[in-house]
Design a protein around this motif. Structure first.
Motif, mmCIF file in Angstrom:
data_model
loop_
_atom_site.group_PDB
_atom_site.id
_atom_site.type_symbol
_atom_site.label_atom_id
_atom_site.label_comp_id
_atom_site.label_asym_id
_atom_site.label_seq_id
_atom_site.Cartn_x
_atom_site.Cartn_y
_atom_site.Cartn_z
ATOM 1 N N ALA A 136 -13.778 -42.796 -4.047
ATOM 2 C CA ALA A 136 -12.846 -42.790 -2.901
ATOM 3 C C ALA A 136 -11.802 -43.907 -2.920
ATOM 4 O O ALA A 136 -10.617 -43.647 -2.691
ATOM 5 C CB ALA A 136 -13.641 -42.846 -1.596
ATOM 6 N N THR A 137 -12.213 -45.138 -3.183
ATOM 7 C CA THR A 137 -11.261 -46.247 -3.065
ATOM 8 C C THR A 137 -10.130 -46.164 -4.095
ATOM 9 O O THR A 137 -8.961 -46.101 -3.714
ATOM 10 C CB THR A 137 -11.990 -47.605 -3.121
ATOM 11 N N PRO A 138 -10.440 -46.142 -5.404
ATOM 12 C CA PRO A 138 -9.329 -46.020 -6.354
ATOM 13 C C PRO A 138 -8.562 -44.706 -6.179
ATOM 14 O O PRO A 138 -7.332 -44.681 -6.302
ATOM 15 C CB PRO A 138 -10.011 -46.085 -7.723
ATOM 16 N N ALA A 139 -9.276 -43.626 -5.843
ATOM 17 C CA ALA A 139 -8.613 -42.326 -5.670
ATOM 18 C C ALA A 139 -7.517 -42.418 -4.619
ATOM 19 O O ALA A 139 -6.451 -41.812 -4.762
ATOM 20 C CB ALA A 139 -9.632 -41.258 -5.276
ATOM 21 N N SER A 140 -7.757 -43.211 -3.570
ATOM 22 C CA SER A 140 -6.777 -43.304 -2.486
ATOM 23 C C SER A 140 -5.510 -44.056 -2.891
ATOM 24 O O SER A 140 -4.566 -44.145 -2.109
ATOM 25 C CB SER A 140 -7.404 -43.983 -1.265
ATOM 26 N N PHE A 141 -5.475 -44.600 -4.096
ATOM 27 C CA PHE A 141 -4.264 -45.249 -4.599
ATOM 28 C C PHE A 141 -3.492 -44.358 -5.559
ATOM 29 O O PHE A 141 -2.304 -44.561 -5.769
ATOM 30 C CB PHE A 141 -4.624 -46.563 -5.315
ATOM 31 N N ALA A 142 -4.171 -43.372 -6.174
ATOM 32 C CA ALA A 142 -3.507 -42.618 -7.242
ATOM 33 C C ALA A 142 -3.753 -41.121 -7.174
ATOM 34 O O ALA A 142 -3.489 -40.409 -8.139
ATOM 35 C CB ALA A 142 -3.955 -43.162 -8.604
ATOM 36 N N ALA A 143 -4.264 -40.624 -6.041
ATOM 37 C CA ALA A 143 -4.454 -39.182 -5.889
ATOM 38 C C ALA A 143 -4.204 -38.817 -4.430
ATOM 39 O O ALA A 143 -4.152 -39.697 -3.560
ATOM 40 C CB ALA A 143 -5.870 -38.782 -6.310
ATOM 41 N N HIS A 144 -4.031 -37.530 -4.189
ATOM 42 C CA HIS A 144 -3.782 -37.035 -2.827
ATOM 43 C C HIS A 144 -4.570 -35.750 -2.650
ATOM 44 O O HIS A 144 -4.244 -34.727 -3.252
ATOM 45 C CB HIS A 144 -2.284 -36.774 -2.619
ATOM 46 N N ILE A 145 -5.624 -35.816 -1.814
ATOM 47 C CA ILE A 145 -6.453 -34.635 -1.644
ATOM 48 C C ILE A 145 -7.195 -34.736 -0.311
ATOM 49 O O ILE A 145 -7.440 -35.841 0.186
ATOM 50 C CB ILE A 145 -7.414 -34.479 -2.862
ATOM 51 N N ASP A 146 -7.537 -33.575 0.245
ATOM 52 C CA ASP A 146 -8.094 -33.567 1.600
ATOM 53 C C ASP A 146 -9.531 -34.062 1.673
ATOM 54 O O ASP A 146 -10.011 -34.399 2.748
ATOM 55 C CB ASP A 146 -7.994 -32.159 2.201
ATOM 56 N N SER A 147 -10.251 -34.103 0.536
ATOM 57 C CA SER A 147 -11.646 -34.546 0.593
ATOM 58 C C SER A 147 -12.044 -35.397 -0.611
ATOM 59 O O SER A 147 -11.813 -35.034 -1.759
ATOM 60 C CB SER A 147 -12.576 -33.333 0.658
ATOM 61 N N ARG A 148 -12.705 -36.510 -0.324
ATOM 62 C CA ARG A 148 -13.182 -37.421 -1.367
ATOM 63 C C ARG A 148 -14.227 -36.781 -2.260
ATOM 64 O O ARG A 148 -14.502 -37.274 -3.356
ATOM 65 C CB ARG A 148 -13.759 -38.680 -0.714
ATOM 66 N N GLN A 149 -14.863 -35.694 -1.754
ATOM 67 C CA GLN A 149 -15.914 -35.040 -2.544
ATOM 68 C C GLN A 149 -15.363 -34.296 -3.761
ATOM 69 O O GLN A 149 -16.112 -33.936 -4.661
ATOM 70 C CB GLN A 149 -16.689 -34.041 -1.668
ATOM 71 N N LYS A 150 -14.056 -34.035 -3.783
ATOM 72 C CA LYS A 150 -13.467 -33.239 -4.872
ATOM 73 C C LYS A 150 -13.211 -34.105 -6.104
ATOM 74 O O LYS A 150 -12.077 -34.316 -6.531
ATOM 75 C CB LYS A 150 -12.192 -32.557 -4.368
ATOM 76 N N TYR A 151 -14.313 -34.581 -6.681
ATOM 77 C CA TYR A 151 -14.238 -35.537 -7.797
ATOM 78 C C TYR A 151 -13.479 -34.996 -9.004
ATOM 79 O O TYR A 151 -12.690 -35.706 -9.616
ATOM 80 C CB TYR A 151 -15.649 -35.930 -8.240
ATOM 81 N N ASP A 152 -13.738 -33.737 -9.374
ATOM 82 C CA ASP A 152 -13.069 -33.175 -10.549
ATOM 83 C C ASP A 152 -11.560 -33.083 -10.330
ATOM 84 O O ASP A 152 -10.770 -33.451 -11.201
ATOM 85 C CB ASP A 152 -13.625 -31.774 -10.871
#
Ligand SMILES: [Zn+2]
Length: 447
Positions: A136-152
């Motif tokens: 979740a934390t790094p994803a919120s800097f370099a991705a845009h998606i409605d749910s943190r569970q969508k790891y792939d």
């Protein structure tokens, strides 16, 4: 008096203006460190955990040295307790959003992050984590998606989202290989085809010689610092990222001490102190870098606190750091070791914790170890392991007088730590979105 004040104000304005001009000429590099779950109680507990018992005073930690202020952590709405996705999106994009949101607002629309703005302006970019790099934390800097569970999907976005034909992040170091090398897609091959150097183990990290680079050093998160060497793995990975970033360009580096939170969720104090030690080593690397390089700033904070950690529990006016210092493994690892030891578990227990159990505790743990040993089915094994882990944690928490109120997060303010160019900008109390706003104002186009 009036004149003096006016003169002081003028001098101040001149300084600010010249600082702004200087920034215009040479954009500053930003090192942003997030201790996931690192509430203030962790900072205090850690100070006592590393204190030298031979001296009268309580020695200052690096957290104490760089402490400048506090931050509120609540997400959008009225729940008041954030998760890491909403927390990181506040810290990356300066907006309040819902729990679970990765770089999107409450309408699930993408919002520009600090890392993206920096990259757009010509900076190099890097992310370093101890969790999977698509957490979740790094994803919120370099991705845009409605749910943190969508790891792939998050991992896909790291490769597929592009600027000038290239991924947004130049250097990625962390865990999560399982999400990048999948049946349906090999993202590692995608990155290497674009010229990224790749390493999949700590031993091979040294072989990476230049950016762009991708290093996925574990299937998911890295092992806890307390369980597997090197105990300063985040500090090592951060040094590596700093070495890989091109010298002739400003950069934006995100570092996450991810697993303080995981130990907090487990209510495992020894595990948490191991992660805090790595976080302090990392702060050492980063603050040294900032002091040796002009025009860099380091800001560290937490997204929230975890577990409701308290020093002192059950009415006791005491917290026994020495007990915590004696514990040599996480509760999960201890459960595995005790099970393996079978009948000789008390010897292992003594060796790995140094904690003397009461007759009653000993009796309970003996039963839990036995249930673990004789468990047959997967379900029995898991349930026996969970029970034994809880027993182990209860014994450690009682012996050290450590309290916990939840297996989740809590809503208190967290600390802010800063060094380098104008750390005072982060002094006092602020909202988590304000930290991001202040960093946005520091970004300048790279000539
Ligand atoms: Zn958490």
């Amino acid at each position: 008096m009036k004149q003096t004040l006016a003169a002081t104000a003028l001098l101040f304005i001149t300084q600010v203006a010249s600082a702004a001009t200087a920034q215009q000429v040479a954009p500053q590099s930003i090192i942003y460190v997030i201790g996931d779950g690192m509430g203030m109680e962790y900072i205090t507990a850690y100070r006592h955990f590393v204190d030298d018992p031979a001296t009268e005073e309580i020695e200052e930690t690096l957290f104490d040295r760089y402490f400048v202020g506090t931050s509120a952590t609540h997400p959008h709405g009225h729940e008041l307790v954030t998760d890491s996705a909403a927390g990181a999106t506040a810290l990356s994009a300066a907006i309040k959003t819902y729990n679970g949101a990765i770089g999107v607002d409450i309408d699930k629309q993408p919002v520009e992050t600090l890392l993206e703005r920096a990259k757009t302006l010509g900076y190099s970019t890097a992310m370093v984590t101890t969790s999977q790099i698509n957490h979740a934390t790094p994803a919120s800097f370099a991705a845009h998606i409605d749910s943190r569970q969508k790891y792939d999907e998050i991992a896909d976005q790291y490769l597929d989202n592009r600027i000038a034909g290239k991924p947004w992040v130049d250097v990625l170091i962390g865990g999560g290989e399982k999400y990048f090398k999948r049946e349906d897609r090999d993202l590692v091959a995608g990155f290497t085809a674009l010229g990224y150097q790749y390493a999949d183990s700590f031993a091979l990290l040294d072989r990476i010689e230049a950016a762009p680079a991708l290093a996925l050093l574990a299937d998911k998160g890295l092992p806890f610092a307390i369980d597997a060497p090197p105990a300063n793995r985040l500090a090592v990975m951060t040094s590596k990222a700093l070495a890989l970033l091109p010298k002739n360009k400003p950069f934006f580096l995100l570092v996450e001490a991810s697993e303080i939170d995981w130990c907090g969720h487990a209510n495992d104090i020894a595990c948490a102190m191991g992660e805090m030690h790595d976080a302090e080593q990392t702060l050492g690397v980063v603050s040294r870098y900032v002091s040796e390089h002009n025009n860099t700033v380091m800001v560290m904070t937490a997204d929230h606190s975890t577990g409701g950690l308290s020093m002192g529990a059950n009415g006791e006016y005491e917290w026994r750091a020495s007990v915590v210092r004696g514990v040599k493994a996480s509760a999960g690892e201890l459960a595995r070791e005790l099970k393996e030891a079978g009948n000789t578990w008390p010897v292992k227990w003594q060796e790995l914790t140094g904690i003397t159990l009461s007759a009653e505790q000993q009796d309970t743990m003996a039963k839990q170890v036995k249930a673990s040993v004789i468990a047959n089915t997967e379900a029995e094994k898991n349930s026996a392991k969970t029970t034994l882990r809880s027993g182990i944690l209860a014994a450690i928490n009682t012996a050290s007088a450590t309290g916990w109120t939840t297996g989740g997060h809590t809503g208190g303010d967290v600390g802010v730590f800063a060094a380098g160019v104008n750390p005072e900008q982060f002094a006092g109390h602020q909202d988590n979105t304000a930290i991001a706003l202040k960093l946005f104002t520091r970004l300048r186009p790279v000539q």
